[in-house]
Structures are given as C-alpha cells and as structure tokens.
Design a protein around this motif. Structure first.
Motif, PDB file in Angstrom:
ATOM      1  N   GLY A 129     -18.954   1.849  20.679  1.00  0.00           N
ATOM      2  CA  GLY A 129     -20.057   1.533  19.772  1.00  0.00           C
ATOM      3  C   GLY A 129     -19.814   0.315  18.913  1.00  0.00           C
ATOM      4  N   ALA A 130     -19.000  -0.626  19.395  1.00  0.00           N
ATOM      5  CA  ALA A 130     -18.832  -1.894  18.695  1.00  0.00           C
ATOM      6  C   ALA A 130     -19.991  -2.822  19.061  1.00  0.00           C
ATOM      7  CB  ALA A 130     -17.501  -2.538  19.092  1.00  0.00           C
ATOM      8  N   PRO A 131     -20.235  -3.876  18.272  1.00  0.00           N
ATOM      9  CA  PRO A 131     -21.294  -4.820  18.638  1.00  0.00           C
ATOM     10  C   PRO A 131     -20.996  -5.495  19.972  1.00  0.00           C
ATOM     11  CG  PRO A 131     -20.623  -5.116  16.351  1.00  0.00           C
ATOM     12  CD  PRO A 131     -19.624  -4.193  16.972  1.00  0.00           C
ATOM     13  N   LEU A 132     -22.025  -6.061  20.571  1.00  0.00           N
ATOM     14  CA  LEU A 132     -21.853  -6.781  21.832  1.00  0.00           C
ATOM     15  C   LEU A 132     -20.844  -7.919  21.677  1.00  0.00           C
ATOM     16  CD1 LEU A 132     -25.515  -7.103  23.139  1.00  0.00           C
ATOM     17  CD2 LEU A 132     -23.632  -5.968  24.325  1.00  0.00           C
ATOM     18  N   GLY A 133     -20.053  -8.124  22.724  1.00  0.00           N
ATOM     19  CA  GLY A 133     -19.132  -9.244  22.732  1.00  0.00           C
ATOM     20  C   GLY A 133     -17.697  -8.873  22.451  1.00  0.00           C
ATOM     21  N   ALA A 134     -17.325  -7.621  22.707  1.00  0.00           N
ATOM     22  CA  ALA A 134     -15.945  -7.198  22.451  1.00  0.00           C
ATOM     23  C   ALA A 134     -15.439  -6.326  23.593  1.00  0.00           C
ATOM     24  CB  ALA A 134     -15.843  -6.435  21.132  1.00  0.00           C
ATOM     25  N   GLY A 135     -14.228  -6.640  24.039  1.00  0.00           N
ATOM     26  CA  GLY A 135     -13.559  -5.854  25.064  1.00  0.00           C
ATOM     27  C   GLY A 135     -12.074  -5.886  24.816  1.00  0.00           C
ATOM     28  N   LEU A 136     -11.316  -5.222  25.671  1.00  0.00           N
ATOM     29  CA  LEU A 136      -9.862  -5.268  25.526  1.00  0.00           C
ATOM     30  C   LEU A 136      -9.207  -5.448  26.892  1.00  0.00           C
ATOM     31  CD1 LEU A 136      -8.080  -2.511  26.474  1.00  0.00           C
ATOM     32  CD2 LEU A 136      -9.314  -1.523  24.569  1.00  0.00           C
ATOM     33  N   LEU A 137      -8.037  -6.052  26.859  1.00  0.00           N
ATOM     34  CA  LEU A 137      -7.195  -6.154  28.043  1.00  0.00           C
ATOM     35  C   LEU A 137      -5.802  -5.677  27.675  1.00  0.00           C
ATOM     36  CD1 LEU A 137      -6.382  -7.031  30.910  1.00  0.00           C
ATOM     37  CD2 LEU A 137      -5.988  -9.335  29.994  1.00  0.00           C
ATOM     38  N   TYR A 138      -5.318  -4.711  28.447  1.00  0.00           N
ATOM     39  CA  TYR A 138      -3.939  -4.245  28.330  1.00  0.00           C
ATOM     40  C   TYR A 138      -3.160  -4.770  29.521  1.00  0.00           C
ATOM     41  CZ  TYR A 138      -0.031  -1.056  29.281  1.00  0.00           C
ATOM     42  OH  TYR A 138       1.202  -0.530  29.601  1.00  0.00           O
ATOM     43  N   VAL A 139      -2.019  -5.394  29.246  1.00  0.00           N
ATOM     44  CA  VAL A 139      -1.094  -5.810  30.290  1.00  0.00           C
ATOM     45  C   VAL A 139       0.271  -5.240  29.944  1.00  0.00           C
ATOM     46  CG1 VAL A 139      -0.021  -7.748  31.513  1.00  0.00           C
ATOM     47  CG2 VAL A 139      -2.374  -7.960  30.665  1.00  0.00           C
ATOM     48  N   ARG A 140       0.818  -4.452  30.859  1.00  0.00           N
ATOM     49  CA  ARG A 140       2.134  -3.870  30.599  1.00  0.00           C
ATOM     50  C   ARG A 140       3.134  -4.986  30.325  1.00  0.00           C
ATOM     51  NH1 ARG A 140       4.128  -0.498  35.381  1.00  0.00           N
ATOM     52  NH2 ARG A 140       5.671  -2.177  35.588  1.00  0.00           N
ATOM     53  N   LYS A 141       4.004  -4.775  29.368  1.00  0.00           N
ATOM     54  CA  LYS A 141       4.859  -5.837  28.834  1.00  0.00           C
ATOM     55  C   LYS A 141       5.568  -6.641  29.921  1.00  0.00           C
ATOM     56  CE  LYS A 141       6.932  -8.050  25.461  1.00  0.00           C
ATOM     57  NZ  LYS A 141       6.198  -9.019  24.637  1.00  0.00           N
ATOM     58  N   ASP A 142       6.103  -5.962  30.936  1.00  0.00           N
ATOM     59  CA  ASP A 142       6.866  -6.676  31.962  1.00  0.00           C
ATOM     60  C   ASP A 142       5.987  -7.431  32.947  1.00  0.00           C
ATOM     61  OD1 ASP A 142       6.081  -4.006  32.767  1.00  0.00           O
ATOM     62  OD2 ASP A 142       7.232  -4.301  34.589  1.00  0.00           O
ATOM     63  N   LYS A 143       4.657  -7.282  32.828  1.00  0.00           N
ATOM     64  CA  LYS A 143       3.738  -7.968  33.737  1.00  0.00           C
ATOM     65  C   LYS A 143       3.083  -9.192  33.109  1.00  0.00           C
ATOM     66  CE  LYS A 143       4.337  -4.917  36.977  1.00  0.00           C
ATOM     67  NZ  LYS A 143       4.969  -5.271  38.277  1.00  0.00           N
ATOM     68  N   ILE A 144       3.360  -9.449  31.836  1.00  0.00           N
ATOM     69  CA  ILE A 144       2.704 -10.555  31.140  1.00  0.00           C
ATOM     70  C   ILE A 144       3.197 -11.914  31.640  1.00  0.00           C
ATOM     71  CG2 ILE A 144       2.362 -11.665  28.902  1.00  0.00           C
ATOM     72  CD1 ILE A 144       2.586  -8.855  27.631  1.00  0.00           C
ATOM     73  N   ALA A 145       4.498 -12.097  31.705  1.00  0.00           N
ATOM     74  CA  ALA A 145       5.061 -13.408  32.035  1.00  0.00           C
ATOM     75  C   ALA A 145       4.572 -13.974  33.372  1.00  0.00           C
ATOM     76  CB  ALA A 145       6.594 -13.338  32.009  1.00  0.00           C
ATOM     77  N   PRO A 146       4.449 -13.178  34.434  1.00  0.00           N
ATOM     78  CA  PRO A 146       4.017 -13.762  35.711  1.00  0.00           C
ATOM     79  C   PRO A 146       2.546 -14.164  35.769  1.00  0.00           C
ATOM     80  CG  PRO A 146       5.234 -11.696  36.050  1.00  0.00           C
ATOM     81  CD  PRO A 146       4.888 -11.780  34.607  1.00  0.00           C
TER      82      PRO A 146
END
Length: 421
Positions: A259-276
């Motif tokens: 129920g947040a205003p339009l234009g917001a989302g999230l992305l989760y990247v497991r810590k060891d997968k960020i660098a590549p």
C-alpha cells in the motif's frame, strides 16, 4: 451464532459506531487469533474506514495497484509539500539519509540485511536489473514458466537476441497434487547449461502460491541460481526471505500489497551474489560488492521513498498474520461458493495453503475480455481479463483487499451465477 462470535460482533459494531480510533479497534482484538478474526466483519469494516474506497464501483482488481490507507496518503502529500518548500536543500542534505531509513525498514520487514536490499520503482525494474546484470554466454540456459509476468519474459527474450541464451519455458500445473509435482516440472528442464531459474512466489494470473523453498533447494543442488518474482507476495503472505531456501534474488512491488504510493519496489540480492552483477547504469562510485551500485536512479520522486515508512507502519499496525488470514478468508469466501458450478471454472488451487487473496474464474463459452466487460458494464464490478491458453488460464483475475467486504463478494458471486445462466 456462538456466544463468542456474538460478543466479537457487538464489540466490532461498537467500535464502528462509537468513533473509536483504529488503534483502539486493533488493541481490542489483540488476544483473538488471526483465523477467528478473519471472519469478523464488524472489525474489518473498521479497517475499511481507514481507506478512501471508491463508491463508483466494486474494486476487485487490487493486485495491480492497491489503495494506500488514508493516513499513508496524507503523510505522502505532506512529504511532497515539505520537500517542495525547501527543494534542492532537501535533496543535497537529507534525501540519502532518509532513503537509508526506508531501506533499512524494508530490509527488516523482508528479514534481510540492509546491505542486501535497495529501493527500486517496481518488480519489473528489480528483476530486469538481475536479468540484464548477469554475464551471459551463448548457449546459457534460463528456465521460466508460461505463467510468469510478461515483462520478465520479454527481458529474457531480449537477452536471447543479444547474447544467444536459450530460454526454456515450462508450464506450472494449475491444480497440483503436491509440491513435488511442481518441483519436478522445473527440475526436468535443468541441464548442465542452466544458469538461472525464475519462479513466482505467487503466480499473478491464478494466485497459486509456489513451493519456493523446495524449488530453490532443488535448483541449488544442480548449481543453478534462483530469482524469485515476489510482486504479489511481499506484504501479502506472512514470510521472511530466510523461509525461501536461500534464494539468490528477490524482487517485489510496494504499491501492491504494502500500500505504498506508486513508484516503489525492492530488490534483494544475496550478499555473495552482488559483486558479479553488472549495474545497468555507469555509477562507479561504489565497490563491486556494494548493492548501491545497482541503484543509480538519478533525480527521482523522493517523497515516495519517505512514504514507504508510513506504509510499513500501517502494515505492521494491522499485522502480517492478521492480514494474510483475512485475505485468504475473502478469497475462500467467494471461490467456495462457485467452485462446483457446472459452468464456472476456477483456475486457482482448491487447497487453501496453495493460494491467498488472488483467484481466477472463467465462465465456459465466454471470452475473458467479454466477461470482464460484462461485470463492469452491467454490475459495476471491476476485474481484469486473463487470456493465457498456453498456461490453461482463461478467466478474470479477482483480487480483494482488506477493505473489500463480503457483501461486495456476494454481489460478485450473484453476478457470476447470472452470467453463467
């Protein structure tokens, strides 16, 4: 009605008529279990009063974009006014610190570390960031389902044209006999060339809740990464990221069930997968293993970032367990009434653990678009047509929310029966 039910109903009626606050109403049910409370119409009528619900039609397409509660909307508008008053001063002195607070609260709600989560604009942006950020080689394979969201399927098609990857599209059974049946469909598609498996946490066109943990654990045994489309699961189902078997990537939209205003989302990247992962935009101000490298958005509507905190506060006031129980109750309320009708086809599993708020229903002999049009023009009930014969899903998607009443669902059931003849 039982004595307990009568007392609860009278208490709820008292809240609704005495003008007590929402906080008082929620405090009054603190000792009632979520399953029992799910059927207390007087209590949920009080919750409905917290939303600016339209009177023009019955809104049963809340899955695309859900109403923000009035208090969230008011705060959002105040954020806009306050930021506008000082303009660039806020942008240069406060925006990054404030966004970090929102990011930390989102991560906590997800059950992740803040250095594994960024705020995006929506699920599509989140998951496309991953799909485009991987280093693909010709012949690499990706697995997805015909029920998956079109924007992500299109992004995989683009990578196939650009890099020569192979996309393997499976079809999930709409009425599985077991989790193992679903897992097996994905596992059979895996080969030594498979790099990534995409799976919906909750399928948007049918409402089926997928056994993500089992799929993730299976894929990891084969050395395959898993990306989860959580557009319809986050703030809808009561879960934490740790419940999903260590998935590598997770994307969600916040304008749906949070129920947040339009234009917001999230992305989760497991810590060891960020660098590549390669970032989509050339922001070189962060280390390779800093997830903020993926979050170069330029100047954007920062009031939306602040309103995330208000939406989380309201969500937590209701409670994740109560919310999920009520949403599941509403879906079962109407689907149980039509599931055995000879001319109605429910494209959502009957097992209550395999679905929550979202369901899909079709009328034999009527095209989905015609069904949706009739529901709106004749009965002023808004739904969305889903016509996906490949996935075996042809009907209208129905997504009630906390502000939906059983009276509105009664009207919908009556309309379906009349249309079905």
């Amino acid at each position: 009605m039982s004595k307990r039910g009568f007392i609860k109903t009278m208490l709820g009626t008292t809240w609704a008529t005495a003008g007590l606050s929402l906080d008082d109403a929620i405090a009054g049910v603190s000792r009632i279990d979520a399953g029992t409370l799910a059927a207390d119409e007087a209590f949920w009528q009080q919750i409905r009063l917290a939303y600016p619900v339209t009177k023009d039609f019955i809104q049963l397409e809340n899955g695309y974009y859900s109403l923000a509660a009035q208090e969230v909307l008011d705060s959002y508008q105040e954020h806009i006014r306050r930021i506008n008053a000082v303009s660039s001063y806020y942008m240069r002195t406060r925006q990054f610190d404030d966004k970090l607070v929102s990011r930390k609260q989102l991560a906590e709600l997800l059950g992740a570390s803040a250095d594994e989560v960024i705020i995006t604009r929506n699920t599509t942006e989140s998951l496309d960031t991953v799909i485009a950020g991987l280093t693909w080689n010709a012949g690499d394979e990706a697995i997805m389902a015909s029920q998956d969201y079109g924007a992500m399927l299109d992004m995989f098609t683009l990578q196939a044209r650009r890099y020569g990857i192979v996309n393997k599209v499976i079809t999930v059974p709409n009425h599985p006999a077991s989790d193992e049946e679903i897992v097996s469909v994905y596992e059979k598609a895996i080969t030594p060339k498979t790099r990534l498996l995409m799976v919906c946490h909750l399928i948007n066109i049918t409402g089926q809740v997928m056994p993500v943990r089992k799929i993730t654990e299976m894929a990891h045994r084969h050395g395959v990464e898993v990306m989860v489309d959580g557009a319809h699961a986050f703030a809808h189902l009561n879960f934490k990221i740790g419940d999903l078997g260590g998935c590598d990537y997770y994307g969600a939209s916040l304008h749906k069930w949070l129920g947040a205003p339009l234009g917001a989302g999230l992305l989760y990247v497991r810590k060891d997968k960020i660098a590549p992962l390669w970032q989509l935009f050339g922001d070189m101000g962060y280390a390779d293993d800093d997830i903020r490298k993926l979050n170069h958005t330029g100047t954007h509507p920062v009031a939306t970032d602040l309103a995330i905190q208000d939406a989380i506060r309201f969500h937590q006031k209701i409670g994740s367990e109560r919310k999920e129980a009520r949403l599941r109750y509403l879906q079962r309320y109407w689907t149980d009434q039509v599931r055995n009708h000879p001319k109605l086809v429910v494209n959502t599993p009957a097992d209550p653990h395999r679905s929550c708020a979202i369901a899909n229903v079709g009328v034999k002999g009527i095209a989905p678009a015609d069904l949706a049009k009739t529901l709106m023009s004749k009965y002023t009930i808004f739904t969305v047509a889903i016509d996906n014969p490949t996935a075996g899903v042809q009907g209208v998607r129905v997504t009630p929310h906390l502000y939906t009443t059983t009276q509105e669902l009664d009207a919908f059931v009556k309309a379906l029966r009349e249309i079905a003849g």
